[in-house]
Design a protein around this motif. Structure first.
Motif, mmCIF file in Angstrom:
data_model
loop_
_atom_site.group_PDB
_atom_site.id
_atom_site.type_symbol
_atom_site.label_atom_id
_atom_site.label_comp_id
_atom_site.label_asym_id
_atom_site.label_seq_id
_atom_site.Cartn_x
_atom_site.Cartn_y
_atom_site.Cartn_z
ATOM 1 N N ILE A 3 0.838 -1.196 0.000
ATOM 2 C CA ILE A 3 0.000 0.000 0.000
ATOM 3 C C ILE A 3 0.872 1.244 0.000
ATOM 4 O O ILE A 3 2.028 1.210 0.398
ATOM 5 C CB ILE A 3 -0.957 0.039 1.212
ATOM 6 C CG1 ILE A 3 -0.185 0.091 2.533
ATOM 7 C CG2 ILE A 3 -1.915 -1.141 1.200
ATOM 8 C CD1 ILE A 3 -1.063 0.312 3.760
ATOM 9 N N THR A 15 -1.647 0.839 9.092
ATOM 10 C CA THR A 15 -1.414 -0.542 8.650
ATOM 11 C C THR A 15 -2.171 -1.530 9.534
ATOM 12 O O THR A 15 -2.680 -2.538 9.034
ATOM 13 C CB THR A 15 0.079 -0.889 8.610
ATOM 14 O OG1 THR A 15 0.676 -0.645 9.883
ATOM 15 C CG2 THR A 15 0.805 -0.098 7.535
ATOM 16 N N VAL A 18 -5.792 -1.444 8.292
ATOM 17 C CA VAL A 18 -5.885 -2.154 7.012
ATOM 18 C C VAL A 18 -5.777 -3.663 7.239
ATOM 19 O O VAL A 18 -6.544 -4.445 6.676
ATOM 20 C CB VAL A 18 -4.800 -1.667 6.027
ATOM 21 C CG1 VAL A 18 -4.726 -2.565 4.799
ATOM 22 C CG2 VAL A 18 -5.056 -0.227 5.617
#
Length: 55
Positions: A3, A15, A18
């Motif tokens: 990403i 993170t 995600v």
């Protein structure tokens, strides 16, 4: 997963968010547990005033 993030994003928190979302969706769609989700931040992008980039 690779990403890129908008700078100055909180990399660790983003993170983790995600990772949790991806884990949940894969488990929901496959019915299989996900043990690990690897995430690599490949770039940090500065937002241009008044303009957002969608990838």
């Amino acid at each position: 997963m690779r990403i890129s993030l908008e700078y100055p994003a909180p990399v660790g928190a983003t993170t983790e968010r995600v990772r949790g979302h991806l884990r949940g969706r894969v488990e929901e769609l496959t019915g299989m547990p996900v043990r690990r989700v690897g995430i690599a931040v490949t770039a940090l992008h500065a937002e241009v005033a008044g303009q957002r980039r969608v990838e």
